[in-house]
Every structure is written in C-alpha cells, then in structure tokens.
Write a protein that holds these residues in place. Sequence first.
Motif, PDB file in Angstrom:
ATOM      1  N   LEU A  88       0.922  -0.996  -0.181  1.00  0.00           N
ATOM      2  CA  LEU A  88      -0.041  -0.259   0.004  1.00  0.00           C
ATOM      3  C   LEU A  88       0.616   1.260  -0.190  1.00  0.00           C
ATOM      4  CD1 LEU A  88      -2.549  -0.739   3.067  1.00  0.00           C
ATOM      5  CD2 LEU A  88      -2.693  -1.218   0.401  1.00  0.00           C
ATOM      6  N   ASP A  89       0.150   2.041  -0.540  1.00  0.00           N
ATOM      7  CA  ASP A  89       1.028   4.059  -0.255  1.00  0.00           C
ATOM      8  C   ASP A  89       0.305   4.458  -0.713  1.00  0.00           C
ATOM      9  OD1 ASP A  89       2.518   5.624  -1.579  1.00  0.00           O
ATOM     10  OD2 ASP A  89       4.242   4.454  -2.220  1.00  0.00           O
ATOM     11  N   LYS A  90       0.085   5.543  -0.095  1.00  0.00           N
ATOM     12  CA  LYS A  90      -1.041   6.546  -0.124  1.00  0.00           C
ATOM     13  C   LYS A  90      -0.731   7.866  -1.250  1.00  0.00           C
ATOM     14  CE  LYS A  90      -3.432   5.984   4.283  1.00  0.00           C
ATOM     15  NZ  LYS A  90      -4.144   6.319   5.375  1.00  0.00           N
ATOM     16  N   THR A  91       0.767   7.668  -1.726  1.00  0.00           N
ATOM     17  CA  THR A  91       1.609   8.923  -1.984  1.00  0.00           C
ATOM     18  C   THR A  91       1.074   8.816  -3.260  1.00  0.00           C
ATOM     19  OG1 THR A  91       3.937   7.935  -2.473  1.00  0.00           O
ATOM     20  CG2 THR A  91       3.219   9.286   0.143  1.00  0.00           C
ATOM     21  N   ILE A  92       0.643   7.655  -3.703  1.00  0.00           N
ATOM     22  CA  ILE A  92       0.473   7.643  -5.141  1.00  0.00           C
ATOM     23  C   ILE A  92      -1.244   8.128  -5.876  1.00  0.00           C
ATOM     24  CG2 ILE A  92       2.056   5.790  -5.636  1.00  0.00           C
ATOM     25  CD1 ILE A  92       0.225   3.525  -5.380  1.00  0.00           C
ATOM     26  N   ASP A  93      -1.478   7.505  -6.874  1.00  0.00           N
ATOM     27  CA  ASP A  93      -2.925   8.117  -7.191  1.00  0.00           C
ATOM     28  C   ASP A  93      -3.478   6.984  -7.732  1.00  0.00           C
ATOM     29  OD1 ASP A  93      -2.156  10.988  -7.849  1.00  0.00           O
ATOM     30  OD2 ASP A  93      -1.418  10.293 -10.010  1.00  0.00           O
ATOM     31  N   ALA A  94      -3.145   5.382  -7.714  1.00  0.00           N
ATOM     32  CA  ALA A  94      -4.250   4.734  -7.759  1.00  0.00           C
ATOM     33  C   ALA A  94      -4.640   4.814  -6.253  1.00  0.00           C
ATOM     34  CB  ALA A  94      -3.297   3.502  -7.425  1.00  0.00           C
ATOM     35  N   PRO A  95      -6.391   4.246  -5.854  1.00  0.00           N
ATOM     36  CA  PRO A  95      -7.137   4.360  -5.143  1.00  0.00           C
ATOM     37  C   PRO A  95      -6.662   3.183  -4.035  1.00  0.00           C
ATOM     38  CG  PRO A  95      -8.351   4.473  -7.411  1.00  0.00           C
ATOM     39  CD  PRO A  95      -7.635   4.452  -7.619  1.00  0.00           C
ATOM     40  N   LEU A  96      -6.828   3.721  -2.780  1.00  0.00           N
ATOM     41  CA  LEU A  96      -6.644   2.627  -1.717  1.00  0.00           C
ATOM     42  C   LEU A  96      -7.409   1.790  -1.497  1.00  0.00           C
ATOM     43  CD1 LEU A  96      -4.522   2.509   0.923  1.00  0.00           C
ATOM     44  CD2 LEU A  96      -6.234   3.278   2.178  1.00  0.00           C
ATOM     45  N   ALA A  97      -8.685   0.948  -2.482  1.00  0.00           N
ATOM     46  CA  ALA A  97      -9.210   0.486  -2.365  1.00  0.00           C
ATOM     47  C   ALA A  97      -8.745  -0.359  -3.116  1.00  0.00           C
ATOM     48  CB  ALA A  97     -10.373   0.652  -2.526  1.00  0.00           C
ATOM     49  N   VAL A  98      -7.993  -0.046  -4.437  1.00  0.00           N
ATOM     50  CA  VAL A  98      -7.596  -0.472  -5.886  1.00  0.00           C
ATOM     51  C   VAL A  98      -6.609  -1.001  -5.117  1.00  0.00           C
ATOM     52  CG1 VAL A  98      -6.344  -1.080  -7.998  1.00  0.00           C
ATOM     53  CG2 VAL A  98      -8.542   1.000  -7.664  1.00  0.00           C
ATOM     54  N   GLN A  99      -6.145  -0.607  -4.623  1.00  0.00           N
ATOM     55  CA  GLN A  99      -4.311  -1.293  -3.657  1.00  0.00           C
ATOM     56  C   GLN A  99      -4.534  -2.067  -3.041  1.00  0.00           C
ATOM     57  OE1 GLN A  99      -1.171   1.881  -2.422  1.00  0.00           O
ATOM     58  NE2 GLN A  99      -2.899   3.568  -3.573  1.00  0.00           N
ATOM     59  N   THR A 100      -5.385  -1.736  -1.966  1.00  0.00           N
ATOM     60  CA  THR A 100      -5.889  -2.842  -0.811  1.00  0.00           C
ATOM     61  C   THR A 100      -6.657  -3.993  -1.638  1.00  0.00           C
ATOM     62  OG1 THR A 100      -6.487  -1.570   0.071  1.00  0.00           O
ATOM     63  CG2 THR A 100      -6.906  -3.940   0.836  1.00  0.00           C
ATOM     64  N   ALA A 101      -7.242  -4.147  -2.904  1.00  0.00           N
ATOM     65  CA  ALA A 101      -7.320  -5.883  -3.128  1.00  0.00           C
ATOM     66  C   ALA A 101      -6.371  -6.088  -4.316  1.00  0.00           C
ATOM     67  CB  ALA A 101      -8.634  -5.536  -4.106  1.00  0.00           C
ATOM     68  N   ALA A 102      -4.917  -5.583  -4.573  1.00  0.00           N
ATOM     69  CA  ALA A 102      -4.974  -6.308  -5.497  1.00  0.00           C
ATOM     70  C   ALA A 102      -3.517  -6.694  -4.081  1.00  0.00           C
ATOM     71  CB  ALA A 102      -3.864  -5.280  -6.102  1.00  0.00           C
ATOM     72  N   PHE A 103      -3.333  -6.331  -3.273  1.00  0.00           N
ATOM     73  CA  PHE A 103      -2.337  -6.812  -1.520  1.00  0.00           C
ATOM     74  C   PHE A 103      -3.312  -7.854  -1.484  1.00  0.00           C
ATOM     75  CE2 PHE A 103      -0.704  -6.086   2.267  1.00  0.00           C
ATOM     76  CZ  PHE A 103       0.237  -6.734   2.467  1.00  0.00           C
ATOM     77  N   PHE A 104      -4.646  -7.816  -0.867  1.00  0.00           N
ATOM     78  CA  PHE A 104      -4.885  -8.936  -0.716  1.00  0.00           C
ATOM     79  C   PHE A 104      -5.018 -10.201  -1.359  1.00  0.00           C
ATOM     80  CE2 PHE A 104      -8.298  -6.862   2.218  1.00  0.00           C
ATOM     81  CZ  PHE A 104      -8.148  -7.690   3.311  1.00  0.00           C
ATOM     82  N   ALA A 105      -5.462  -9.855  -2.847  1.00  0.00           N
ATOM     83  CA  ALA A 105      -4.834 -11.010  -3.316  1.00  0.00           C
ATOM     84  C   ALA A 105      -4.131 -12.174  -3.597  1.00  0.00           C
ATOM     85  CB  ALA A 105      -5.200 -10.623  -4.812  1.00  0.00           C
ATOM     86  N   GLN A 106      -2.721 -11.040  -3.266  1.00  0.00           N
ATOM     87  CA  GLN A 106      -1.479 -11.563  -3.397  1.00  0.00           C
ATOM     88  C   GLN A 106      -0.953 -11.767  -2.210  1.00  0.00           C
ATOM     89  OE1 GLN A 106       1.630  -8.987  -5.315  1.00  0.00           O
ATOM     90  NE2 GLN A 106      -0.393  -8.367  -5.480  1.00  0.00           N
ATOM     91  N   ILE A 107      -1.559 -11.977  -0.160  1.00  0.00           N
ATOM     92  CA  ILE A 107      -2.220 -12.052   0.470  1.00  0.00           C
ATOM     93  C   ILE A 107      -2.337 -13.284   0.335  1.00  0.00           C
ATOM     94  CG2 ILE A 107      -2.686 -12.375   2.909  1.00  0.00           C
ATOM     95  CD1 ILE A 107      -2.449  -8.831   2.407  1.00  0.00           C
ATOM     96  N   LYS A 108      -3.869 -13.976   0.203  1.00  0.00           N
ATOM     97  CA  LYS A 108      -4.130 -15.306   0.073  1.00  0.00           C
ATOM     98  C   LYS A 108      -3.264 -16.264  -1.037  1.00  0.00           C
ATOM     99  CE  LYS A 108      -7.861 -17.288  -2.040  1.00  0.00           C
ATOM    100  NZ  LYS A 108      -9.625 -17.243  -2.863  1.00  0.00           N
ATOM    101  N   LEU A 109      -2.587 -15.598  -2.387  1.00  0.00           N
ATOM    102  CA  LEU A 109      -1.580 -16.589  -2.994  1.00  0.00           C
ATOM    103  C   LEU A 109      -0.331 -16.348  -2.028  1.00  0.00           C
ATOM    104  CD1 LEU A 109      -1.608 -17.625  -5.257  1.00  0.00           C
ATOM    105  CD2 LEU A 109      -0.581 -15.526  -6.517  1.00  0.00           C
ATOM    106  N   ALA A 110       0.534 -16.125  -1.687  1.00  0.00           N
ATOM    107  CA  ALA A 110       1.131 -16.308  -0.611  1.00  0.00           C
ATOM    108  C   ALA A 110       1.281 -16.836   0.620  1.00  0.00           C
ATOM    109  CB  ALA A 110       1.560 -14.938   0.060  1.00  0.00           C
ATOM    110  N   HIS A 111      -0.118 -16.916   1.425  1.00  0.00           N
ATOM    111  CA  HIS A 111      -1.047 -18.444   2.081  1.00  0.00           C
ATOM    112  C   HIS A 111      -0.470 -19.236   1.223  1.00  0.00           C
ATOM    113  CE1 HIS A 111      -3.119 -19.969   5.677  1.00  0.00           C
ATOM    114  NE2 HIS A 111      -3.961 -20.489   4.239  1.00  0.00           N
ATOM    115  N   GLN A 112      -0.847 -20.032   0.120  1.00  0.00           N
ATOM    116  CA  GLN A 112      -2.089 -20.963  -0.242  1.00  0.00           C
ATOM    117  C   GLN A 112       0.062 -21.673  -1.389  1.00  0.00           C
ATOM    118  OE1 GLN A 112      -3.836 -19.700  -3.944  1.00  0.00           O
ATOM    119  NE2 GLN A 112      -6.289 -19.457  -2.499  1.00  0.00           N
TER     120      GLN A 112
END
Length: 233
Positions: A88-112
């Motif tokens: 997550l990075d609050k200094t960039i233009d990408a909406p935090l909700a979009v960043q969070t969704a991508a991060f959650f997806a990678q968390i899930k994959l890392a766990h798997q």
Amino acid sequence: MKIETVPATLNATDIYINIHCHQTGAKKSLEMINIATQDFDAAAAQNGFFSLGLHPWDLHRQDTETALSKISTASHHPKLLAIGECGLDKTIDAPLAVQTAAFFAQIKLAHQLGKPLIIHCVRAFNELIQIKKSSQNSKVAWIIHGFKGKPALAEQLLKHGFYLSFGAALMDPGSHAGAALRSIPLDRLFLETDAANVSIDAIYAAAAKMRGLDTATLRQQIMRNFKRVFLND
C-alpha cells in the motif's frame, strides 16, 4: 521442499544475505532480486533467487488477475522465494481500494503457496496492520522492506508479527532507521540494498555497529533468520 541456497564454495559465516535488491552481482552475497510480474520471464529468473509481485506503483501496467497468473505459473520455480514487493502507498494516484484489493489477492496467494510476503508500505501502516489482523489465518512471514520509521512504529509492527528489513536509510544520520534498528529483536531483522547505490557489506557494517556486534555475528544471525523464514528450516 528444502531449497539449498548457500553456495557450496562459501561458508555461511562469509555470506551477506540481501533480501531485496533490483540488481545482482555483489561478491559473497546471497541476493534476492525483486521482479515485477509484468517484467517476469524465464531468463530473468535464472539470474538468481527472486521475489515476484505486483507493486502498487504498477497497477496501471498490469491487471491483478494477469499478475496472479504469472506468479502462480512461477510458483514451482526453485528460485522463487517470496511474493512481492506488494502493498500500500498513499502517495500515489492509484485509489487505496484498488491497491488493497491487489494486496489481498497476493496475500491469499502467498498463503496458498507458503511463501513470505515482501511488503512496500508508505503512509499506510494503520491500514496494513488492520489487514494483518484480518489475515490471521496466513502463517507466512510478512516483511516490511526498506523500513525507516520510528522505534514506536517498529514496536507496533513487531507486536503484530511483522519482520523488518533495513537498507540505505541506516547510512543517513537524519533517518529514524538507526534508532528503530537498535530497538528490535535480532530474530526479526533483515537487511537489504533495494535500489540504492550502496553495498550490502556497508549496510551490514552500519547495522553491526549500531547493535554493538561484529559483522560475522550479524551475518550468522541473519542467515538463521533467512533459513527459518524463506526455507522453513
């Protein structure tokens, strides 16, 4: 599967573990280069150990599903040791909700996959901690790379199970990184060069001095951390 990562020609006490870099080639070091998913190909992976992830800065360059597909395809590569950098990075233009969704997806994959996460976080540590608390079923290590926050933030992150990796900020007398480094348990510590024009041995020397250790002792400790976190040893 146990991965043999220590070159046979080097003793473990001689090796500098560098868990996050963008170019390789240092002598007597075991490096993990970060590769963005959109730049990944088989040739790049052959150059050394690597992490693979969709960085929040790159969300405009590749969609999450494509990135996850590339990580999954590479998941059995013997040199893929971690997922990331992602976060997550609050200094960039990408909406935090979009960043969070991508991060959650990678968390899930890392766990798997049972792979640690290399995390990029800028001005979003409260959100990161909340995500960590909501992901208690994830048993893999979460590592904040390039940490340069205050000791109080380091303490809060350690309380929630994070590891911290320090880099070139240790060379900056104006940074909080040195004070944070002095305050954390050695078994939660990693070191890195990231993209800085500084050698990994210089970073180890600075860290060892701050902790009142000789560099050989620090190398041995981080080797133990590396084997435990990345190799399940």
